[in-house]
Design an enzyme around this catalytic site. Structure first.
Site, PDB file in Angstrom:
ATOM      1  CE  LYS A 129      -5.860  -8.390  -1.208  1.00 15.38           C
ATOM      2  NZ  LYS A 129      -7.585  -7.983  -0.067  1.00 15.38           N
ATOM      3  CE  LYS A 160      -4.393  -1.819   1.946  1.00 14.55           C
ATOM      4  NZ  LYS A 160      -5.497  -2.384   1.102  1.00 14.55           N
ATOM      5  CE  LYS A 212     -13.205  -5.203   2.269  1.00 18.36           C
ATOM      6  NZ  LYS A 212     -12.339  -4.231   3.306  1.00 18.36           N
TER       7      LYS A 212
HETATM    8  P1  ATP Z   1      -8.849  -3.359   1.094  1.00 16.00           P
HETATM    9  O1  ATP Z   1      -8.784  -3.043  -0.568  1.00 16.00           O
HETATM   10  O2  ATP Z   1      -9.014  -2.099   1.556  1.00 16.00           O
HETATM   11  O3  ATP Z   1      -7.159  -4.169   1.262  1.00 16.00           O
HETATM   12  P2  ATP Z   1      -9.775  -6.223   0.592  1.00 16.00           P
HETATM   13  O4  ATP Z   1     -10.226  -5.935  -0.018  1.00 16.00           O
HETATM   14  O5  ATP Z   1      -8.228  -6.838   0.827  1.00 16.00           O
HETATM   15  O6  ATP Z   1      -9.677  -3.985   1.268  1.00 16.00           O
HETATM   16  P3  ATP Z   1      -9.975  -6.525   3.497  1.00 16.00           P
HETATM   17  O7  ATP Z   1     -10.871  -5.604   4.667  1.00 16.00           O
HETATM   18  O8  ATP Z   1      -8.712  -6.383   3.641  1.00 16.00           O
HETATM   19  O9  ATP Z   1     -10.274  -6.530   2.001  1.00 16.00           O
HETATM   20  O10 ATP Z   1      -9.998  -8.353   3.941  1.00 16.00           O
HETATM   21  C1  ATP Z   1     -11.267  -8.174   4.231  1.00 16.00           C
HETATM   22  C2  ATP Z   1     -11.152 -10.614   4.385  1.00 16.00           C
HETATM   23  O11 ATP Z   1     -11.325 -10.941   3.251  1.00 16.00           O
HETATM   24  C3  ATP Z   1     -10.120 -10.934   4.530  1.00 16.00           C
HETATM   25  O12 ATP Z   1      -9.785 -12.012   5.674  1.00 16.00           O
HETATM   26  C4  ATP Z   1      -9.002 -11.031   3.644  1.00 16.00           C
HETATM   27  O13 ATP Z   1      -7.959 -11.826   3.358  1.00 16.00           O
HETATM   28  C5  ATP Z   1     -10.332 -11.440   2.709  1.00 16.00           C
HETATM   29  N1  ATP Z   1      -9.659 -11.099   1.344  1.00 16.00           N
HETATM   30  C6  ATP Z   1      -9.643  -9.465   1.145  1.00 16.00           C
HETATM   31  N2  ATP Z   1      -9.723  -9.916  -0.372  1.00 16.00           N
HETATM   32  C7  ATP Z   1      -9.176 -11.255  -0.848  1.00 16.00           C
HETATM   33  C8  ATP Z   1      -9.330 -11.954  -2.026  1.00 16.00           C
HETATM   34  N3  ATP Z   1      -8.997 -11.941  -3.045  1.00 16.00           N
HETATM   35  N4  ATP Z   1      -9.636 -13.134  -1.753  1.00 16.00           N
HETATM   36  C9  ATP Z   1     -10.244 -14.369  -0.766  1.00 16.00           C
HETATM   37  N5  ATP Z   1     -10.137 -13.178   0.973  1.00 16.00           N
HETATM   38  C10 ATP Z   1     -10.110 -11.907   0.415  1.00 16.00           C
END
Ligand code: ATP
Ligand code: LTN
Length: 329
Positions: A196, A112, A199
């Site tokens: 990955k 990040k 969101k």
């Molecule tokens: P950001 O983009 O703000 O980092 P994010 O989409 O990665 O957000 P998080 O809030 O960090 O989501 O994660 C929430 C949960 O979803 C965590 O347990 C994380 O490991 C899981 N997660 C996030 N992205 C994925 C993905 N692409 N595949 C599987 N699990 C995910």
């Protein structure tokens, strides 16, 4: 044996399919036989600039999706991190037991921060894993179901807890274990399957609230490869492997079983089958989400959750303060 299970999601954006497969959909299964805490990590959402109204709406939406996924507020404790000040308090205390060296190794921070100008990297982004450790340790959680990207943070939490217990020669903290699904712990972006799905940077990925026609379109145009064989090969066929993962998770079958279903099929037929299962899942989820929003139950759930969570979290802070010599009555 009943265990404490805890997890959270930060309201940095609209929930995407990876959040659902890697985290969200796994939470409810624990609630009948365990003490479950599921929260919205809203303080974590401040680690990067975010519009206040967007943060507010994202937060409400995640609570609604928690309920839509079957979490029952009479069984699980559902709450906002910012409603329980003990998170910030223990986070501040734990910061003194974390080393810069180990913080510098945090992959998510490096990723990040690399997208920011050096002068605008917030301190909160750097110290975020310490606050996450506090989130876990406050509730004596043993099991932490998360996606792959959170493994390193839970390991840091283990290290901090062990270091703390060792320093004070008592088992003050329970040592947590990350629970990561073998399949679906890292759903990749449909438009770039080497990255990955995320969101905060969805790159045209599937959001849980997306219109189903748009979902179908996104899946039909997902990046694949020049072959014409539906086979799992993460290295050489990341797009197809990702779609196979999504399909097998949502169908509750193994990757091998999914591969067998599509022997001899072209990519169009395969993608249509993936789109069907994703749309069916989202249709059901969205219907439940709408019911929750209409029921107006959210504030009540959060209030009850904050009360239950505060009780336990405050006990932990009190115990910690005593152990380290802070003057408490
Ligand atoms: P950001 O983009 O703000 O980092 P994010 O989409 O990665 O957000 P998080 O809030 O960090 O989501 O994660 C929430 C949960 O979803 C965590 O347990 C994380 O490991 C899981 N997660 C996030 N992205 C994925 C993905 N692409 N595949 C599987 N699990 C995910
Ligand atoms: N860092 C997690 C959210 C999170 C979390 C937690 C997950 C904050 N505190 C404690 C499990 C346990 C993320 O979603 N990125």
């Amino acid at each position: 044996m009943e265990q404490v299970v805890l997890s959270g999601i930060k309201p940095t954006g609209q929930l995407q399919l990876g959040n659902y497969i890697g985290a969200l959909r796994n939470f409810a299964k624990y609630q009948d036989d365990n003490q479950v805490f599921v929260f919205i990590a809203d303080l974590h959402a401040l680690t990067l600039p975010i519009d206040p109204q967007v943060l507010y709406n994202n937060t409400r939406d995640i609570v609604a999706f928690y309920l839509a996924c079957g979490l029952d507020p009479n069984k699980a404790t559902i709450f906002l991190q910012s409603d329980v000040p003990a998170h910030s308090e223990l986070g501040t205390i734990l910061g003194n037991y974390a080393y810069m060296g180990e913080m510098n190794r945090m992959t998510q921070f490096k990723e990040k921060a690399s997208k920011l100008n050096d002068k605008s990297i917030g301190l909160g982004l750097y110290t975020y894993p310490v606050l996450m450790a506090a989130d876990i340790l406050l509730y004596n959680a043993k099991t932490v179901p998360v996606g792959e990207d959170q493994k390193q943070h839970v390991e840091l939490c283990r290290n901090l807890a062990e270091r703390f217990n060792h320093r004070y020669k008592q088992d003050v903290f329970t040592i947590p274990t990350p629970v990561i699904n073998k399949t679906g712990a890292r759903i990749m972006s449909l438009s770039d399957p080497t990255k990955k799905m995320s969101k905060s940077d969805p790159k045209g990925d599937i959001l849980l609230k997306d219109d189903l026609k748009a979902v179908r379109k996104k899946i039909m145009s997902a990046v694949t490869d020049l072959e014409c064989e539906v086979r799992y090969d993460k290295e050489n066929k990341p797009g197809i492997s990702n779609l196979l993962t999504i399909y097998s998770c949502l169908k509750d079958i193994t990757i091998e079983e999914a591969e067998k279903e599509f022997i001899g099929c072209n990519y169009g037929t395969f993608k249509k089958a993936v789109a069907d299962v994703v749309c069916a899942t989202l249709e059901e989820l969205q219907a439940k989400y709408n019911q929750v929003i209409e029921s107006g139950i959210i504030d009540e759930v959060l209030q009850k959750g904050a009360e239950k969570a505060s009780k336990i979290a405050n006990e932990t802070v009190k115990r910690v303060k005593k152990v380290i010599g802070l003057y408490t009555k």
